[in-house]
Write a protein that holds these residues in place. Structure first.
Motif, mmCIF file in Angstrom:
data_model
loop_
_atom_site.group_PDB
_atom_site.id
_atom_site.type_symbol
_atom_site.label_atom_id
_atom_site.label_comp_id
_atom_site.label_asym_id
_atom_site.label_seq_id
_atom_site.Cartn_x
_atom_site.Cartn_y
_atom_site.Cartn_z
ATOM 1 N N ASN A 8 0.950 -1.114 0.023
ATOM 2 C CA ASN A 8 -0.054 0.052 -0.017
ATOM 3 C C ASN A 8 0.841 1.286 0.073
ATOM 4 O OD1 ASN A 8 -2.609 -1.285 -0.184
ATOM 5 N ND2 ASN A 8 -2.694 -1.524 2.159
ATOM 6 N N HIS A 9 1.941 1.239 0.900
ATOM 7 C CA HIS A 9 2.876 2.256 0.965
ATOM 8 C C HIS A 9 3.504 2.727 -0.507
ATOM 9 C CE1 HIS A 9 2.476 3.698 4.897
ATOM 10 N NE2 HIS A 9 2.913 2.277 5.472
ATOM 11 N N ILE A 10 3.977 1.606 -1.159
ATOM 12 C CA ILE A 10 4.510 1.743 -2.454
ATOM 13 C C ILE A 10 3.545 2.178 -3.483
ATOM 14 C CG2 ILE A 10 5.479 0.326 -4.484
ATOM 15 C CD1 ILE A 10 6.743 -1.558 -2.455
ATOM 16 N N ASN A 11 2.276 1.699 -3.555
ATOM 17 C CA ASN A 11 1.287 2.317 -4.468
ATOM 18 C C ASN A 11 0.959 3.785 -4.101
ATOM 19 O OD1 ASN A 11 1.000 -0.048 -5.925
ATOM 20 N ND2 ASN A 11 -0.692 -1.099 -4.474
ATOM 21 N N ASN A 12 0.803 4.165 -2.880
ATOM 22 C CA ASN A 12 0.637 5.419 -2.620
ATOM 23 C C ASN A 12 1.848 6.355 -3.389
ATOM 24 O OD1 ASN A 12 -1.694 5.111 -1.383
ATOM 25 N ND2 ASN A 12 -0.852 4.593 0.877
ATOM 26 N N PHE A 13 2.994 6.021 -2.843
ATOM 27 C CA PHE A 13 4.327 6.682 -3.314
ATOM 28 C C PHE A 13 3.932 6.665 -4.971
ATOM 29 C CE2 PHE A 13 8.522 6.694 -4.962
ATOM 30 C CZ PHE A 13 9.197 7.817 -4.400
ATOM 31 N N LEU A 14 3.864 5.699 -5.679
ATOM 32 C CA LEU A 14 3.758 5.657 -6.972
ATOM 33 C C LEU A 14 2.709 6.729 -7.566
ATOM 34 C CD1 LEU A 14 4.701 1.882 -8.001
ATOM 35 C CD2 LEU A 14 5.970 3.708 -8.410
ATOM 36 N N ASN A 15 1.541 6.528 -6.958
ATOM 37 C CA ASN A 15 0.517 7.540 -7.254
ATOM 38 C C ASN A 15 0.861 9.040 -6.884
ATOM 39 O OD1 ASN A 15 -1.123 5.433 -8.021
ATOM 40 N ND2 ASN A 15 -2.241 5.450 -6.162
ATOM 41 N N LEU A 16 1.456 9.361 -5.799
ATOM 42 C CA LEU A 16 1.858 10.690 -5.767
ATOM 43 C C LEU A 16 2.933 11.070 -6.862
ATOM 44 C CD1 LEU A 16 2.515 10.641 -1.972
ATOM 45 C CD2 LEU A 16 0.732 11.899 -3.390
ATOM 46 N N GLN A 17 3.991 10.150 -7.074
ATOM 47 C CA GLN A 17 4.815 10.485 -8.208
ATOM 48 C C GLN A 17 3.997 10.797 -9.675
ATOM 49 O OE1 GLN A 17 7.804 7.536 -8.324
ATOM 50 N NE2 GLN A 17 9.615 8.946 -7.684
ATOM 51 N N ASN A 18 3.221 10.190 -9.810
ATOM 52 C CA ASN A 18 2.607 10.195 -11.255
ATOM 53 C C ASN A 18 1.723 11.527 -11.331
ATOM 54 O OD1 ASN A 18 3.351 7.666 -12.167
ATOM 55 N ND2 ASN A 18 1.537 6.554 -11.367
ATOM 56 N N GLN A 19 1.343 11.803 -9.872
ATOM 57 C CA GLN A 19 0.368 13.103 -9.907
ATOM 58 C C GLN A 19 1.366 14.502 -10.116
ATOM 59 O OE1 GLN A 19 -1.934 12.747 -6.597
ATOM 60 N NE2 GLN A 19 -3.261 11.209 -7.590
ATOM 61 N N GLN A 20 2.553 14.401 -9.619
ATOM 62 C CA GLN A 20 3.485 15.513 -9.768
ATOM 63 C C GLN A 20 3.520 15.988 -11.079
ATOM 64 O OE1 GLN A 20 7.159 14.354 -7.647
ATOM 65 N NE2 GLN A 20 6.274 14.441 -5.646
ATOM 66 N N VAL A 21 3.628 17.390 -11.260
ATOM 67 C CA VAL A 21 4.072 17.987 -12.427
ATOM 68 C C VAL A 21 5.490 17.941 -12.754
ATOM 69 C CG1 VAL A 21 3.755 20.255 -13.527
ATOM 70 C CG2 VAL A 21 1.910 19.495 -12.126
ATOM 71 N N THR A 22 5.713 17.505 -13.929
ATOM 72 C CA THR A 22 7.347 17.450 -14.419
ATOM 73 C C THR A 22 7.308 18.229 -15.570
ATOM 74 O OG1 THR A 22 6.792 15.438 -15.680
ATOM 75 C CG2 THR A 22 7.594 15.196 -13.322
ATOM 76 N N HIS A 23 8.568 18.664 -15.830
ATOM 77 C CA HIS A 23 8.836 19.496 -16.997
ATOM 78 C C HIS A 23 9.893 18.472 -17.932
ATOM 79 C CE1 HIS A 23 12.332 20.560 -14.513
ATOM 80 N NE2 HIS A 23 12.785 21.011 -15.566
ATOM 81 N N GLY A 24 9.717 18.639 -19.180
ATOM 82 C CA GLY A 24 10.661 18.144 -20.151
ATOM 83 C C GLY A 24 11.928 19.286 -20.771
ATOM 84 N N GLY A 25 11.833 20.430 -20.163
ATOM 85 C CA GLY A 25 12.876 21.278 -20.736
ATOM 86 C C GLY A 25 13.591 21.827 -19.626
ATOM 87 N N LEU A 26 14.264 22.694 -19.951
ATOM 88 C CA LEU A 26 15.066 23.658 -18.911
ATOM 89 C C LEU A 26 14.324 24.444 -18.062
ATOM 90 C CD1 LEU A 26 18.187 24.423 -21.109
ATOM 91 C CD2 LEU A 26 18.115 22.522 -19.368
ATOM 92 N N ILE A 27 13.204 24.922 -18.371
ATOM 93 C CA ILE A 27 12.490 26.023 -17.743
ATOM 94 C C ILE A 27 11.256 25.289 -17.127
ATOM 95 C CG2 ILE A 27 10.997 28.059 -18.090
ATOM 96 C CD1 ILE A 27 12.620 28.572 -20.661
ATOM 97 N N PRO A 28 11.292 25.011 -15.821
ATOM 98 C CA PRO A 28 10.052 24.579 -14.967
ATOM 99 C C PRO A 28 8.929 25.147 -15.353
ATOM 100 C CG PRO A 28 11.964 24.949 -13.514
ATOM 101 C CD PRO A 28 12.234 25.786 -14.735
ATOM 102 N N GLY A 29 7.889 24.361 -15.577
ATOM 103 C CA GLY A 29 6.477 24.878 -15.918
ATOM 104 C C GLY A 29 6.219 25.203 -17.422
ATOM 105 N N HIS A 30 7.424 25.223 -17.939
ATOM 106 C CA HIS A 30 7.346 25.489 -19.405
ATOM 107 C C HIS A 30 6.658 24.238 -20.348
ATOM 108 C CE1 HIS A 30 9.462 26.428 -23.553
ATOM 109 N NE2 HIS A 30 8.526 27.253 -23.316
ATOM 110 N N ILE A 31 5.813 24.492 -21.325
ATOM 111 C CA ILE A 31 5.138 23.466 -22.033
ATOM 112 C C ILE A 31 5.967 22.842 -22.949
ATOM 113 C CG2 ILE A 31 3.122 22.958 -23.592
ATOM 114 C CD1 ILE A 31 1.518 24.953 -22.070
#
Length: 175
Positions: free
Chosen positions: A52-75
């Motif tokens: 359950n702890h592992i599943n919760n951790f993975l769900n939190l990671q999937n919900q975090q906003v990540t960026h794919g470039g050098l500028i955080p939040g940049h689309i």
């Protein structure tokens, strides 16, 4: 007679008296079996809780906003630069290009041979115009894409963000 493993009639009558706890050794064996069962239950709960702890951790990671470039939040827009480079090459630079020399001259305001000469000179003087691999090992923008974007901006006086439509170069890259 039912013959279900672990069921009441699974053991013979002499074996069933063994599990009734008639003597001290039998009582110790029963106590040991109960201790093992309790231990198995604790381990089972621990594994379930851990999962359950592992599943919760993975769900939190999937919900975090990540960026794919050098500028955080940049689309980050997938412009499919490899296909675009191939299309540009097929349109103007292939052995039998889609558009002939007169269309090339009209669109680039110069001859095909002059354009290729300029590409060679620019590449020799500025490494930016050489095609490189990105951090993931994919080929970046080609020399033809970069220089075509420059010439279109210079020839037509268009803003940098219009290079995204055909050449598929983003505004910040074109700048």
């Amino acid at each position: 007679m039912n013959f279900i493993p672990g069921g009441p009639s699974y053991y013979s009558s002499s074996a069933s008296s063994f599990f009734d706890g008639e003597n001290e050794d039998d009582n110790k064996l029963m106590y040991d079996l109960e201790a093992v069962e309790r231990e198995e239950e604790v381990v089972s709960r621990w594994v379930s809780n851990n999962n359950n702890h592992i599943n919760n951790f993975l769900n939190l990671q999937n919900q975090q906003v990540t960026h794919g470039g050098l500028i955080p939040g940049h689309i980050v827009v997938n412009r499919d630069r490899e296909v675009t480079d191939q299309n540009l090459f097929n349109d103007y630079f292939a052995e039998n290009p889609r558009f002939n020399e007169s269309m090339f001259r009209r669109r680039f305001k110069m001859s095909h041979s002059l354009f290729l000469h300029i590409i060679n000179v620019v590449q020799g003087n500025d490494n930016y115009f050489l095609q490189r691999k990105d951090g993931l090992g994919r080929l970046g923008l080609s020399d033809f894409q970069k220089i075509t974007a420059v010439f279109r901006m210079l020839a037509y006086g268009v803003p940098v963000d219009t290079t995204d439509e055909y050449i598929k170069i983003g505004e910040s890259t074109a700048i």
